[in-house]
Motif scaffolding. Structure first.
Motif, PDB file in Angstrom:
ATOM      1  N   MET A   1    -105.619 -15.836 -69.541  1.00 44.84           N
ATOM      2  CA  MET A   1    -105.335 -14.627 -69.417  1.00 44.84           C
ATOM      3  C   MET A   1    -103.818 -14.304 -68.870  1.00 44.84           C
ATOM      4  SD  MET A   1    -107.606 -12.980 -71.074  1.00 44.84           S
ATOM      5  CE  MET A   1    -107.333 -11.205 -70.415  1.00 44.84           C
ATOM      6  N   ARG A   2    -103.378 -15.415 -68.073  1.00 49.70           N
ATOM      7  CA  ARG A   2    -102.107 -15.191 -67.404  1.00 49.70           C
ATOM      8  C   ARG A   2    -100.931 -15.292 -68.447  1.00 49.70           C
ATOM      9  NH1 ARG A   2     -98.201 -19.002 -66.366  1.00 49.70           N
ATOM     10  NH2 ARG A   2     -96.542 -18.664 -64.803  1.00 49.70           N
ATOM     11  N   ASP A   3    -101.243 -15.821 -69.679  1.00 46.11           N
ATOM     12  CA  ASP A   3    -100.163 -15.563 -70.622  1.00 46.11           C
ATOM     13  C   ASP A   3     -99.879 -14.270 -71.083  1.00 46.11           C
ATOM     14  OD1 ASP A   3     -99.167 -18.132 -70.811  1.00 46.11           O
ATOM     15  OD2 ASP A   3    -100.067 -18.874 -72.497  1.00 46.11           O
ATOM     16  N   LEU A   4    -101.024 -13.419 -71.065  1.00 46.60           N
ATOM     17  CA  LEU A   4    -100.711 -12.031 -71.378  1.00 46.60           C
ATOM     18  C   LEU A   4     -99.489 -11.404 -70.522  1.00 46.60           C
ATOM     19  CD1 LEU A   4    -104.340 -10.798 -71.864  1.00 46.60           C
ATOM     20  CD2 LEU A   4    -102.586 -11.097 -73.627  1.00 46.60           C
ATOM     21  N   GLY A   5     -99.787 -11.783 -69.171  1.00 42.92           N
ATOM     22  CA  GLY A   5     -98.667 -11.118 -68.362  1.00 42.92           C
ATOM     23  C   GLY A   5     -97.349 -11.982 -68.685  1.00 42.92           C
ATOM     24  N   VAL A   6     -97.437 -13.022 -68.936  1.00 39.59           N
ATOM     25  CA  VAL A   6     -96.221 -13.659 -69.301  1.00 39.59           C
ATOM     26  C   VAL A   6     -95.371 -13.191 -70.291  1.00 39.59           C
ATOM     27  CG1 VAL A   6     -95.229 -15.861 -69.857  1.00 39.59           C
ATOM     28  CG2 VAL A   6     -96.839 -15.697 -68.436  1.00 39.59           C
ATOM     29  N   GLY A   7     -96.092 -12.805 -71.636  1.00 39.56           N
ATOM     30  CA  GLY A   7     -95.659 -12.344 -72.471  1.00 39.56           C
ATOM     31  C   GLY A   7     -95.262 -10.843 -72.487  1.00 39.56           C
ATOM     32  N   PHE A   8     -95.805  -9.847 -71.600  1.00 36.04           N
ATOM     33  CA  PHE A   8     -95.243  -8.509 -71.317  1.00 36.04           C
ATOM     34  C   PHE A   8     -94.180  -8.757 -70.575  1.00 36.04           C
ATOM     35  CE2 PHE A   8     -95.468  -4.770 -68.783  1.00 36.04           C
ATOM     36  CZ  PHE A   8     -95.486  -3.863 -69.626  1.00 36.04           C
ATOM     37  N   GLY A   9     -93.855  -9.766 -69.503  1.00 29.39           N
ATOM     38  CA  GLY A   9     -92.834  -9.955 -68.788  1.00 29.39           C
ATOM     39  C   GLY A   9     -91.517  -9.979 -69.703  1.00 29.39           C
ATOM     40  N   TYR A  10     -91.647 -10.936 -70.659  1.00 27.57           N
ATOM     41  CA  TYR A  10     -90.597 -11.186 -71.549  1.00 27.57           C
ATOM     42  C   TYR A  10     -90.127  -9.791 -72.171  1.00 27.57           C
ATOM     43  CZ  TYR A  10     -90.484 -16.041 -71.207  1.00 27.57           C
ATOM     44  OH  TYR A  10     -90.153 -17.361 -70.546  1.00 27.57           O
ATOM     45  N   LEU A  11     -90.895  -8.898 -72.556  1.00 28.11           N
ATOM     46  CA  LEU A  11     -90.573  -7.554 -73.116  1.00 28.11           C
ATOM     47  C   LEU A  11     -89.929  -6.787 -72.202  1.00 28.11           C
ATOM     48  CD1 LEU A  11     -91.040  -5.666 -75.381  1.00 28.11           C
ATOM     49  CD2 LEU A  11     -93.280  -4.812 -74.274  1.00 28.11           C
ATOM     50  N   VAL A  12     -90.518  -6.779 -70.786  1.00 24.40           N
ATOM     51  CA  VAL A  12     -89.861  -6.445 -69.751  1.00 24.40           C
ATOM     52  C   VAL A  12     -88.353  -6.604 -69.433  1.00 24.40           C
ATOM     53  CG1 VAL A  12     -89.692  -5.497 -67.438  1.00 24.40           C
ATOM     54  CG2 VAL A  12     -91.872  -5.394 -68.793  1.00 24.40           C
ATOM     55  N   LYS A  13     -88.280  -7.974 -69.330  1.00 29.64           N
ATOM     56  CA  LYS A  13     -86.988  -8.531 -69.121  1.00 29.64           C
ATOM     57  C   LYS A  13     -85.943  -8.311 -70.128  1.00 29.64           C
ATOM     58  CE  LYS A  13     -88.997 -12.606 -66.717  1.00 29.64           C
ATOM     59  NZ  LYS A  13     -89.233 -14.034 -66.907  1.00 29.64           N
ATOM     60  N   GLY A  14     -86.505  -8.405 -71.450  1.00 37.51           N
ATOM     61  CA  GLY A  14     -85.612  -7.925 -72.728  1.00 37.51           C
ATOM     62  C   GLY A  14     -84.817  -6.468 -72.398  1.00 37.51           C
ATOM     63  N   GLN A  15     -85.860  -5.584 -72.137  1.00 38.01           N
ATOM     64  CA  GLN A  15     -85.325  -4.137 -71.866  1.00 38.01           C
ATOM     65  C   GLN A  15     -84.476  -4.302 -70.618  1.00 38.01           C
ATOM     66  OE1 GLN A  15     -85.882  -2.092 -74.264  1.00 38.01           O
ATOM     67  NE2 GLN A  15     -87.555  -3.503 -75.111  1.00 38.01           N
ATOM     68  N   LYS A  16     -84.663  -5.128 -69.659  1.00 36.11           N
ATOM     69  CA  LYS A  16     -83.915  -4.908 -68.503  1.00 36.11           C
ATOM     70  C   LYS A  16     -82.258  -5.589 -68.988  1.00 36.11           C
ATOM     71  CE  LYS A  16     -87.110  -5.127 -64.885  1.00 36.11           C
ATOM     72  NZ  LYS A  16     -87.846  -5.956 -63.782  1.00 36.11           N
ATOM     73  N   TRP A  17     -82.314  -6.642 -69.964  1.00 38.19           N
ATOM     74  CA  TRP A  17     -81.339  -7.392 -70.172  1.00 38.19           C
ATOM     75  C   TRP A  17     -80.288  -6.206 -70.905  1.00 38.19           C
ATOM     76  CZ3 TRP A  17     -78.049  -8.148 -74.328  1.00 38.19           C
ATOM     77  CH2 TRP A  17     -77.030  -9.108 -74.272  1.00 38.19           C
ATOM     78  N   VAL A  18     -80.731  -5.393 -71.809  1.00 40.30           N
ATOM     79  CA  VAL A  18     -80.024  -4.543 -72.654  1.00 40.30           C
ATOM     80  C   VAL A  18     -79.376  -3.163 -71.607  1.00 40.30           C
ATOM     81  CG1 VAL A  18     -80.843  -4.987 -74.974  1.00 40.30           C
ATOM     82  CG2 VAL A  18     -82.055  -3.226 -73.470  1.00 40.30           C
ATOM     83  N   ALA A  19     -80.404  -2.986 -70.694  1.00 35.61           N
ATOM     84  CA  ALA A  19     -79.947  -2.160 -69.778  1.00 35.61           C
ATOM     85  C   ALA A  19     -78.742  -2.450 -68.986  1.00 35.61           C
ATOM     86  CB  ALA A  19     -81.021  -1.580 -68.884  1.00 35.61           C
ATOM     87  N   THR A  20     -78.542  -3.750 -68.781  1.00 37.81           N
ATOM     88  CA  THR A  20     -77.111  -4.060 -68.092  1.00 37.81           C
ATOM     89  C   THR A  20     -76.248  -4.588 -68.988  1.00 37.81           C
ATOM     90  OG1 THR A  20     -78.161  -6.212 -67.956  1.00 37.81           O
ATOM     91  CG2 THR A  20     -78.793  -4.703 -66.187  1.00 37.81           C
ATOM     92  N   HIS A  21     -76.465  -4.592 -70.333  1.00 35.96           N
ATOM     93  CA  HIS A  21     -75.429  -4.652 -71.314  1.00 35.96           C
ATOM     94  C   HIS A  21     -75.422  -3.585 -72.069  1.00 35.96           C
ATOM     95  CE1 HIS A  21     -76.632  -8.637 -69.595  1.00 35.96           C
ATOM     96  NE2 HIS A  21     -75.345  -8.893 -69.898  1.00 35.96           N
ATOM     97  N   GLY A  22     -74.923  -2.453 -71.787  1.00 28.81           N
ATOM     98  CA  GLY A  22     -75.044  -1.255 -72.528  1.00 28.81           C
ATOM     99  C   GLY A  22     -74.443  -1.352 -74.069  1.00 28.81           C
ATOM    100  N   ARG A  23     -73.206  -2.179 -74.126  1.00 27.13           N
ATOM    101  CA  ARG A  23     -72.591  -2.261 -75.308  1.00 27.13           C
ATOM    102  C   ARG A  23     -73.426  -2.759 -76.425  1.00 27.13           C
ATOM    103  NH1 ARG A  23     -69.145  -5.721 -77.318  1.00 27.13           N
ATOM    104  NH2 ARG A  23     -69.126  -7.094 -75.630  1.00 27.13           N
ATOM    105  N   TRP A  24     -74.221  -3.716 -76.098  1.00 28.18           N
ATOM    106  CA  TRP A  24     -75.021  -4.492 -76.969  1.00 28.18           C
ATOM    107  C   TRP A  24     -76.044  -3.624 -77.375  1.00 28.18           C
ATOM    108  CZ3 TRP A  24     -73.550  -8.645 -79.588  1.00 28.18           C
ATOM    109  CH2 TRP A  24     -72.429  -9.419 -78.858  1.00 28.18           C
TER     110      TRP A  24
END
Length: 279
Positions: A1-24
């Motif tokens: 079940m830990r993998d569920l959190g890992v997958g969701f974590g990548y979704l959150v990390k992706g949103q954080k990445w674009v939030a800090t790279h506004g032009r992209w």
């Protein structure tokens, strides 16, 4: 079940990445807006015509008395629209990625660049990349249609059709949605569809943890457009882990001469890729 959190974590990390790279983030919005207009029109049309379609498909029920006729065709109308929405969620990503291939590929390359190590490039002309993307998307759509028809039929089973089937539908949608998004990064690495599916099945819970919440979010109007850039970024991060690149990067950092090339000089740009869009 830990993998569920890992997958969701990548979704959150992706949103954080674009939030800090506004032009992209801005680049990534354009294909989604175009596709959203097309799909909104199609779903509105389906909403108006679903009841007529249900009536046309069930002439045998014309003589049924109320409330059985109303209940039966009402349920069938809801299933038709739900099936259309199910296909829209899956194909929206494929069509948006196809429309925005240069944008999302450049965004994915930039994510790789910021993570360090090599920045893989397909080396193929744009028309060839579009052809491969369309071909693989069609293959995925065939698989989705098969599961969709099966789940649609199971929807008529009392109780199960109203409880288990919707959950399975979201899981199927989430899995193939994650496949479409990770395909941007995997295609640059030369990973074929069959191998991609094998990698995703090997970490099924992580893939569902990434794809199912995204599927649920994509149901809300306009949300899909704003989440797409971050979804591509997060899928690139997840593709790096599924391909074992993070482990290789960790080993490289601890090895002598890590991060250097040509006699110990820093490798220019941290990678070999160049984004397709101007930086």
């Amino acid at each position: 079940m830990r993998d569920l959190g890992v997958g969701f974590g990548y979704l959150v990390k992706g949103q954080k990445w674009v939030a800090t790279h506004g032009r992209w983030f801005g680049f990534g919005l354009l294909p989604g807006l175009v596709t959203l207009v097309l799909y909104a029109g199609a779903l509105v049309g389906l909403g108006y015509g679903a009841d007529d379609l249900a009536s046309w498909a069930t002439p045998f029920a014309d003589d049924w008395s109320s409330p059985w006729l109303t209940a039966f065709r009402g349920a069938l109308t809801a299933l038709v629209f739900a099936f259309g929405l199910f296909l829209a969620v899956i194909t929206f990503t494929a069509v948006t990625l196809l429309v925005g291939q240069p944008f999302y590929e450049s965004l994915s390359e930039e994510v790789d660049r910021t993570e360090g190590g090599e920045v893989p490039e397909s080396g193929l002309p744009l028309w060839r990349e579009l052809w491969i993307s369309a071909r693989d998307s069609l293959r995925v759509l065939v698989r989705v249609a098969f599961y969709g028809i099966l789940l649609f039929a199971c929807g008529f089973i009392p109780v199960v059709g109203q409880t288990v089937v919707p959950v399975l539908g979201f899981c199927v949608s989430g899995f193939f949605l994650a496949e479409e998004l990770t395909a941007v990064a995997f295609q640059r690495r030369g990973v074929e569809l069959k191998e991609r599916l094998a990698l995703l099945r090997g970490r099924r819970l992580a893939v569902l943890g990434f794809g199912v919440p995204l599927t649920l979010a994509f149901i809300v109007p306009f949300v899909a457009v704003f989440l797409m850039p971050g979804a591509v970024a997060g899928a690139t991060l997840m593709a790096r882990e599924l391909g074992g690149e993070n482990d290789r990067d960790d080993r490289d950092e601890t090895s002598p001469g890590a991060g250097r090339a040509d006699g110990g000089l820093p490798a220019p740009g941290g990678g070999k890729g160049v984004p397709h869009l101007p930086r």
